[in-house]
Design a protein around this motif. Structure first.
Motif, PDB file in Angstrom:
ATOM      1  N   ARG A   1      -8.039   4.332  -7.864  1.00 41.01           N
ATOM      2  CA  ARG A   1      -6.793   4.097  -7.144  1.00 41.01           C
ATOM      3  C   ARG A   1      -6.127   2.803  -7.627  1.00 41.01           C
TER       4      ARG A   1
ATOM      5  N   ASN B   1      -2.787   2.294 -10.141  1.00 44.90           N
ATOM      6  CA  ASN B   1      -1.651   1.544  -9.591  1.00 44.90           C
ATOM      7  C   ASN B   1      -1.281   0.369 -10.480  1.00 44.90           C
TER       8      ASN B   1
ATOM      9  N   THR C   1       0.806   4.132  -2.768  1.00 38.97           N
ATOM     10  CA  THR C   1       0.552   5.524  -2.408  1.00 38.97           C
ATOM     11  C   THR C   1       1.539   6.443  -3.116  1.00 38.97           C
TER      12      THR C   1
ATOM     13  N   THR D   1      -4.758   2.596  -0.613  1.00 40.34           N
ATOM     14  CA  THR D   1      -4.266   3.959  -0.440  1.00 40.34           C
ATOM     15  C   THR D   1      -5.313   4.845   0.215  1.00 40.34           C
TER      16      THR D   1
ATOM     17  N   ARG E   1      -6.877  13.263  -3.291  1.00 38.79           N
ATOM     18  CA  ARG E   1      -6.937  13.043  -1.849  1.00 38.79           C
ATOM     19  C   ARG E   1      -8.324  13.492  -1.427  1.00 38.79           C
TER      20      ARG E   1
ATOM     21  N   GLN F   1      -3.890  -2.573   4.640  1.00 33.63           N
ATOM     22  CA  GLN F   1      -3.322  -1.470   5.414  1.00 33.63           C
ATOM     23  C   GLN F   1      -3.614  -1.591   6.909  1.00 33.63           C
TER      24      GLN F   1
ATOM     25  N   GLU G   1      -4.479   7.269   3.395  1.00 33.69           N
ATOM     26  CA  GLU G   1      -4.848   8.685   3.466  1.00 33.69           C
ATOM     27  C   GLU G   1      -5.545   9.011   4.778  1.00 33.69           C
TER      28      GLU G   1
ATOM     29  N   VAL H   1       0.840  -1.204   0.000  1.00 30.23           N
ATOM     30  CA  VAL H   1       0.000   0.000   0.000  1.00 30.23           C
ATOM     31  C   VAL H   1       0.872   1.251   0.000  1.00 30.23           C
ATOM     32  N   SER H   2       1.940   1.232   0.769  1.00 30.84           N
ATOM     33  CA  SER H   2       2.855   2.372   0.799  1.00 30.84           C
ATOM     34  C   SER H   2       3.460   2.622  -0.578  1.00 30.84           C
TER      35      SER H   2
END
Length: 316
Positions: A60, A64, A16, A162, A25, A193, A166, A12-13
């Motif tokens: 998202r 990705n 992001t 992500t 966002r 996450q 956030e 996930v990092s």
């Protein structure tokens, strides 16, 4: 399944960072629970992901997946009841590649129009999502396009996560998160996450109980798909990645009746002027129906996941 390919917090990092310039966002809104007719003394937050590019959280994962590798000349292909296809078309248009979307017959006119508006080639691939998926696989093999999956690819699930990253960066950890489930991509991202750190309430319409049926059977099984959830939550079975994350971390699964979902859609419109699809109203509906009952003092997050709906349907 290769358990090394199950997304985690590190995935996930990475997602992001990869999609930071591509996705919005989206706002977090804190409300007194009483403003939405709720009681119980808990802290209420709404993640307004219906404001995401393409109208749902799906952008998202699509960005990705597409950013994680070189894109072939044939572009991308996906089967989708609507939101994932819209997200794929949004990402493809932004990245300058061709996008072909196979939709089932029940996909709404509003979602088909949104696909066309984003330059996608739209093909009706059968009566249900599973039929469209089979058709998209045949097409991918013929063209060499990059296959995108609505919910069951590691990059797609990590991208969905992500959203959780956030939230955590902005307000820290919620006590519990309420999330709608179809194939489980969004739930999977939250578990990637937050698994083991946040209580996850998985919510499904009574007519589309993919996770509920899998938990009862001890493994993913096919279910009949109908009712309000059939449009956006129309998967016949829970995804393999989401199931692996459920097995690893556990969730609480709840079914929500269609009438409660419709009432929640209308309340979100009349109280907040949010026009959202049934999947996005499930978290609020679950609270009103009493299938989820937060404890006093809990920080409760509702994921308002998508806005691809005809506003006339929710303003009545």
């Amino acid at each position: 399944m290769d358990m090394n390919n199950i997304p985690d917090e590190a995935a996930v990092s990475a997602a992001t960072a990869r999609v930071a310039a591509d996705v919005r966002r989206t706002p977090l809104l804190r409300l007194p629970a009483a403003q939405l007719g709720l009681s119980g003394g808990f802290e209420l937050w709404l993640k307004l992901e219906q404001l995401q590019r393409g109208g749902s959280f799906k952008a998202r994962g699509m960005f990705n997946r597409m950013r994680a590798q070189a894109l072939p000349a044939a572009g991308v292909v996906i089967a989708s009841g609507g939101n994932a296809g819209i997200a794929a078309a949004t990402a493809a248009q932004a990245l300058g590649v061709r996008c072909e979307v196979f939709v089932p017959e029940l996909t709404s006119a509003a979602k088909r129009e949104a696909l066309h508006a984003r330059g996608a080639a739209v093909v009706v691939g059968g009566a249900a999502y599973a039929d469209a998926l089979a058709a998209s696989l045949q097409r991918q093999q013929a063209t060499g396009a990059l296959l995108l999956h609505a919910y069951d690819q590691a990059e797609v699930v990590a991208g969905a996560g992500t959203l959780a990253a956030e939230v955590e960066a902005e307000i820290g950890l919620p006590s519990r998160v309420l999330v709608s489930v179809g194939g489980g991509g969004l739930m999977g991202g939250l578990l990637a996450q937050w698994g083991g750190r946040v209580h996850v309430d998985a919510l499904e319409p009574t007519g589309s109980p993919t996770l509920h049926a899998a938990l009862a059977a001890g493994e993913p099984v096919d279910v009949a798909v109908g009712g309000l959830g059939a449009d956006a939550l129309g998967a016949r079975r829970i995804g393999r990645i989401a199931w692996a994350l459920v097995q690893r971390h556990g969730v609480a699964s709840h079914l929500v009746p269609d009438e409660a979902i419709t009432a929640a859609q209308r309340q979100l419109w009349h109280e907040l002027r949010l026009a959202v699809e049934p999947a996005a109203a499930l978290p609020l509906a679950a609270l009103h129906a009493g299938v989820v009952q937060p404890a006093p003092g809990e920080r409760v997050l509702l994921v308002v996941c998508g806005a691809n709906v005809d506003p006339a349907r929710v303003a009545g």
